[in-house]
Design a protein around this motif. Structure first.
Motif, PDB file in Angstrom:
ATOM      1  N   TYR A 100      42.526  61.462  35.634  1.00 14.35           N
ATOM      2  CA  TYR A 100      43.358  60.284  35.400  1.00 14.35           C
ATOM      3  C   TYR A 100      42.565  58.984  35.424  1.00 14.35           C
ATOM      4  CZ  TYR A 100      47.219  63.499  35.909  1.00 14.35           C
ATOM      5  OH  TYR A 100      48.086  64.554  35.729  1.00 14.35           O
ATOM      6  N   LEU A 101      41.247  59.091  35.511  1.00 14.75           N
ATOM      7  CA  LEU A 101      40.403  57.903  35.472  1.00 14.75           C
ATOM      8  C   LEU A 101      40.600  57.083  34.197  1.00 14.75           C
ATOM      9  CD1 LEU A 101      38.063  56.190  36.576  1.00 14.75           C
ATOM     10  CD2 LEU A 101      36.489  57.814  35.509  1.00 14.75           C
ATOM     11  N   PRO A 102      40.722  57.696  33.002  1.00 14.44           N
ATOM     12  CA  PRO A 102      40.911  56.882  31.793  1.00 14.44           C
ATOM     13  C   PRO A 102      42.132  55.966  31.854  1.00 14.44           C
ATOM     14  CG  PRO A 102      40.295  59.110  31.189  1.00 14.44           C
ATOM     15  CD  PRO A 102      40.528  59.113  32.673  1.00 14.44           C
ATOM     16  N   TYR A 103      43.194  56.390  32.507  1.00 12.03           N
ATOM     17  CA  TYR A 103      44.378  55.530  32.601  1.00 12.03           C
ATOM     18  C   TYR A 103      44.088  54.301  33.457  1.00 12.03           C
ATOM     19  CZ  TYR A 103      46.610  59.743  30.813  1.00 12.03           C
ATOM     20  OH  TYR A 103      46.941  60.833  30.053  1.00 12.03           O
ATOM     21  N   ILE A 104      43.328  54.501  34.540  1.00 11.66           N
ATOM     22  CA  ILE A 104      42.956  53.370  35.390  1.00 11.66           C
ATOM     23  C   ILE A 104      42.065  52.404  34.627  1.00 11.66           C
ATOM     24  CG2 ILE A 104      41.799  52.725  37.534  1.00 11.66           C
ATOM     25  CD1 ILE A 104      42.498  55.481  38.643  1.00 11.66           C
ATOM     26  N   VAL A 105      41.099  52.958  33.892  1.00 11.44           N
ATOM     27  CA  VAL A 105      40.194  52.115  33.110  1.00 11.44           C
ATOM     28  C   VAL A 105      40.965  51.351  32.037  1.00 11.44           C
ATOM     29  CG1 VAL A 105      38.252  52.147  31.506  1.00 11.44           C
ATOM     30  CG2 VAL A 105      38.194  53.580  33.546  1.00 11.44           C
ATOM     31  N   ALA A 106      41.876  52.029  31.348  1.00  8.83           N
ATOM     32  CA  ALA A 106      42.660  51.373  30.296  1.00  8.83           C
ATOM     33  C   ALA A 106      43.523  50.256  30.866  1.00  8.83           C
ATOM     34  CB  ALA A 106      43.534  52.407  29.579  1.00  8.83           C
ATOM     35  N   ALA A 107      44.152  50.514  32.000  1.00 11.44           N
ATOM     36  CA  ALA A 107      45.005  49.495  32.617  1.00 11.44           C
ATOM     37  C   ALA A 107      44.183  48.275  33.026  1.00 11.44           C
ATOM     38  CB  ALA A 107      45.725  50.089  33.829  1.00 11.44           C
ATOM     39  N   TRP A 108      43.015  48.524  33.641  1.00 18.50           N
ATOM     40  CA  TRP A 108      42.179  47.400  34.059  1.00 18.50           C
ATOM     41  C   TRP A 108      41.629  46.640  32.854  1.00 18.50           C
ATOM     42  CZ3 TRP A 108      36.793  46.948  33.241  1.00 18.50           C
ATOM     43  CH2 TRP A 108      36.222  45.813  33.836  1.00 18.50           C
ATOM     44  N   ALA A 109      41.119  47.378  31.869  1.00 18.02           N
ATOM     45  CA  ALA A 109      40.538  46.726  30.700  1.00 18.02           C
ATOM     46  C   ALA A 109      41.579  45.920  29.930  1.00 18.02           C
ATOM     47  CB  ALA A 109      39.892  47.767  29.777  1.00 18.02           C
ATOM     48  N   GLY A 110      42.783  46.483  29.790  1.00 19.39           N
ATOM     49  CA  GLY A 110      43.819  45.778  29.054  1.00 19.39           C
ATOM     50  C   GLY A 110      44.332  44.562  29.793  1.00 19.39           C
ATOM     51  N   ALA A 111      44.513  44.696  31.112  1.00 19.91           N
ATOM     52  CA  ALA A 111      45.136  43.614  31.868  1.00 19.91           C
ATOM     53  C   ALA A 111      44.146  42.558  32.331  1.00 19.91           C
ATOM     54  CB  ALA A 111      45.858  44.199  33.090  1.00 19.91           C
ATOM     55  N   THR A 112      42.941  42.975  32.725  1.00 22.58           N
ATOM     56  CA  THR A 112      42.016  42.065  33.398  1.00 22.58           C
ATOM     57  C   THR A 112      40.807  41.700  32.555  1.00 22.58           C
ATOM     58  OG1 THR A 112      42.678  42.986  35.525  1.00 22.58           O
ATOM     59  CG2 THR A 112      40.629  41.728  35.475  1.00 22.58           C
ATOM     60  N   LEU A 113      40.197  42.669  31.919  1.00 27.31           N
ATOM     61  CA  LEU A 113      38.921  42.448  31.262  1.00 27.31           C
ATOM     62  C   LEU A 113      39.010  41.425  30.137  1.00 27.31           C
ATOM     63  CD1 LEU A 113      35.964  43.419  31.167  1.00 27.31           C
ATOM     64  CD2 LEU A 113      36.663  45.085  29.445  1.00 27.31           C
ATOM     65  N   VAL A 114      40.076  41.485  29.343  1.00 22.29           N
ATOM     66  CA  VAL A 114      40.195  40.600  28.183  1.00 22.29           C
ATOM     67  C   VAL A 114      41.446  39.733  28.259  1.00 22.29           C
ATOM     68  CG1 VAL A 114      40.465  40.508  25.675  1.00 22.29           C
ATOM     69  CG2 VAL A 114      38.861  42.135  26.694  1.00 22.29           C
ATOM     70  N   ALA A 115      42.608  40.361  28.423  1.00 24.60           N
ATOM     71  CA  ALA A 115      43.870  39.620  28.316  1.00 24.60           C
ATOM     72  C   ALA A 115      43.968  38.504  29.341  1.00 24.60           C
ATOM     73  CB  ALA A 115      45.041  40.590  28.478  1.00 24.60           C
ATOM     74  N   ARG A 116      43.626  38.782  30.606  1.00 28.48           N
ATOM     75  CA  ARG A 116      43.773  37.750  31.631  1.00 28.48           C
ATOM     76  C   ARG A 116      42.823  36.585  31.385  1.00 28.48           C
ATOM     77  NH1 ARG A 116      42.625  39.094  37.858  1.00 28.48           N
ATOM     78  NH2 ARG A 116      40.481  38.840  37.103  1.00 28.48           N
ATOM     79  N   GLU A 117      41.618  36.890  30.902  1.00 32.02           N
ATOM     80  CA  GLU A 117      40.665  35.808  30.645  1.00 32.02           C
ATOM     81  C   GLU A 117      41.096  34.964  29.452  1.00 32.02           C
ATOM     82  OE1 GLU A 117      36.562  36.325  30.896  1.00 32.02           O
ATOM     83  OE2 GLU A 117      36.631  38.060  32.226  1.00 32.02           O
ATOM     84  N   LEU A 118      41.703  35.594  28.469  1.00 30.38           N
ATOM     85  CA  LEU A 118      42.222  34.819  27.342  1.00 30.38           C
ATOM     86  C   LEU A 118      43.440  34.010  27.754  1.00 30.38           C
ATOM     87  CD1 LEU A 118      41.901  37.454  24.475  1.00 30.38           C
ATOM     88  CD2 LEU A 118      40.510  35.402  24.783  1.00 30.38           C
ATOM     89  N   GLU A 119      44.291  34.625  28.554  1.00 26.24           N
ATOM     90  CA  GLU A 119      45.528  33.963  28.979  1.00 26.24           C
ATOM     91  C   GLU A 119      45.243  32.773  29.892  1.00 26.24           C
ATOM     92  OE1 GLU A 119      49.933  35.487  30.490  1.00 26.24           O
ATOM     93  OE2 GLU A 119      48.133  36.568  31.118  1.00 26.24           O
ATOM     94  N   SER A 120      44.217  32.908  30.746  1.00 25.14           N
ATOM     95  CA  SER A 120      43.894  31.836  31.689  1.00 25.14           C
ATOM     96  C   SER A 120      42.939  30.797  31.118  1.00 25.14           C
ATOM     97  CB  SER A 120      43.282  32.442  32.960  1.00 25.14           C
ATOM     98  OG  SER A 120      42.047  33.084  32.660  1.00 25.14           O
ATOM     99  N   GLY A 121      42.328  31.086  29.978  1.00 26.64           N
ATOM    100  CA  GLY A 121      41.382  30.151  29.381  1.00 26.64           C
ATOM    101  C   GLY A 121      39.956  30.335  29.846  1.00 26.64           C
ATOM    102  N   THR A 122      39.690  31.342  30.697  1.00 29.83           N
ATOM    103  CA  THR A 122      38.332  31.579  31.175  1.00 29.83           C
ATOM    104  C   THR A 122      37.394  31.939  30.034  1.00 29.83           C
ATOM    105  OG1 THR A 122      39.265  32.389  33.254  1.00 29.83           O
ATOM    106  CG2 THR A 122      36.955  32.896  32.823  1.00 29.83           C
ATOM    107  N   ALA A 123      37.880  32.734  29.089  1.00 35.11           N
ATOM    108  CA  ALA A 123      37.042  33.125  27.961  1.00 35.11           C
ATOM    109  C   ALA A 123      36.669  31.914  27.112  1.00 35.11           C
ATOM    110  CB  ALA A 123      37.775  34.163  27.119  1.00 35.11           C
TER     111      ALA A 123
END
Length: 334
Positions: A100-123
């Motif tokens: 079940y590691l891929p689900y954890i990776v997908a959740a983190w990558a989708g929520a934190t790696l890109v989306a949160r940085e775009l949403e917060s303006g960090t990117a």
């Protein structure tokens, strides 16, 4: 009238980030995720090492004690002891951590790696610090990919070590879903594919929770398709006659049936497959109007062809998703 331009003081200019500086910035930004990942790998590795060593020894010693006790007690049952129960629990939880590691990776990558940085303006802030969007995304993907590959590879090697040594204790065949996913490069390919899918979901949606849900849903679809079509990724072995009624004990049976005297082949027919001798088989077949038996299966030697084929498909899909992610980023930041 002469226009006067004032040069911006060097102290106020944003210093360009080197590739090494970009990597360290990514590690600092996702420090909590790094700590969680290291802890997950360490705990799972510790459980696998315990199951391989002390846990397996405790179960075998317990089985010897129970066998000695049952030899003197005709009413003795075969209920497993506490050591066996704990050993199986640890081994299964470790396998779940890999599966079940891929689900954890997908959740983190989708929520934190890109989306949160775009949403917060960090990117966008990083792009003003002499970091191009393409280099930012490359760093965002390369650093986690290296860590995920290293950690998952360690867990797969330890799981193979534990499973190979404890096959007589776990009673799990090589083709079972959890065992197959945990024992080879499919685990690494699945995790990297989930990372790419999560990054693309975050870039498309740009909102944390929706990106998380989309990434997990796509990863679930990829995993499900892999389980459904895995057996067809490599040519199976088809046998007839007595061999069809006596497949190897570790074979992954796919189909079986009978061939009637009329030539019609009927699948999933168990007639005459449980006869012990060739004479019994011949009598049963003649009495039932059967001219032959057939069965299709994957022998244990197909483990690596299946693993490598599925891994190649996953890595190809990962490369396509990464390419699409860069294309989307380029179009949105043009």
């Amino acid at each position: 009238m002469t226009a006067v331009t004032t040069a911006r003081p060097l102290a106020e200019r944003p210093s360009p980030l080197t590739p090494r500086g970009t990597v360290w910035a990514a590690l600092r930004l996702h420090g909590a995720a790094l700590v969680i990942w290291v802890a997950l790998v360490a705990v799972t590795a510790a459980g696998l090492l315990w199951a391989y060593g002390l846990g397996a020894d405790a179960v075998r010693a317990e089985e010897q004690r129970l066998s000695a006790s049952c030899a003197m007690d005709s009413f003795c049952g075969d209920t497993p002891g506490a050591a066996s129960f704990f050993y199986e629990a640890v081994a299964q939880l470790a396998a779940y951590a890999i599966v079940y590691l891929p689900y954890i990776v997908a959740a983190w990558a989708g929520a934190t790696l890109v989306a949160r940085e775009l949403e917060s303006g960090t990117a966008q802030l990083a792009w003003t610090q002499s970091v191009s969007p393409a280099r930012w995304l490359a760093t965002q993907l390369a650093v986690p990919a290296a860590l995920i590959t290293a950690g998952t590879t360690v867990l797969v090697l330890l799981h193979r070590l534990m499973w190979a040594d404890g096959r007589d204790l776990l009673y799990q065949d090589w083709y079972e879903t959890d065992v197959f996913r945990s024992n080879g490069p499919v685990a690494v390919g699945s995790a990297l594919c989930a990372l790419a899918v999560g990054a693309l979901a975050g870039l498309l949606v740009r909102r944390t929770l929706p990106a998380l849900g989309l990434a997990v849903a796509v990863t679930l679809a990829v995993q499900t398709l892999g389980d459904l079509y895995r057996a067809s990724l490599w040519p199976a072995v088809t046998v007839t006659g007595a061999a069809a009624s006596n497949l190897p004990a570790d074979a992954a049976q796919l189909e079986h049936g009978v061939i009637l005297t009329s030539g019609e082949r009927i699948g999933n027919n168990l007639a005459c497959v449980d006869n012990d001798t060739a004479a019994d088989l011949t009598r049963c077949m003649s009495k039932s109007g059967i001219s032959d038996l057939w069965a299709t299966y994957h022998p244990s030697s197909h483990f690596w062809p299946l693993q490598l084929t599925e891994s190649a498909i996953l890595l190809t899909l990962t490369a396509l998703v990464v390419f699409l992610t860069f294309r989307v980023l380029k179009r949105r930041t043009a």
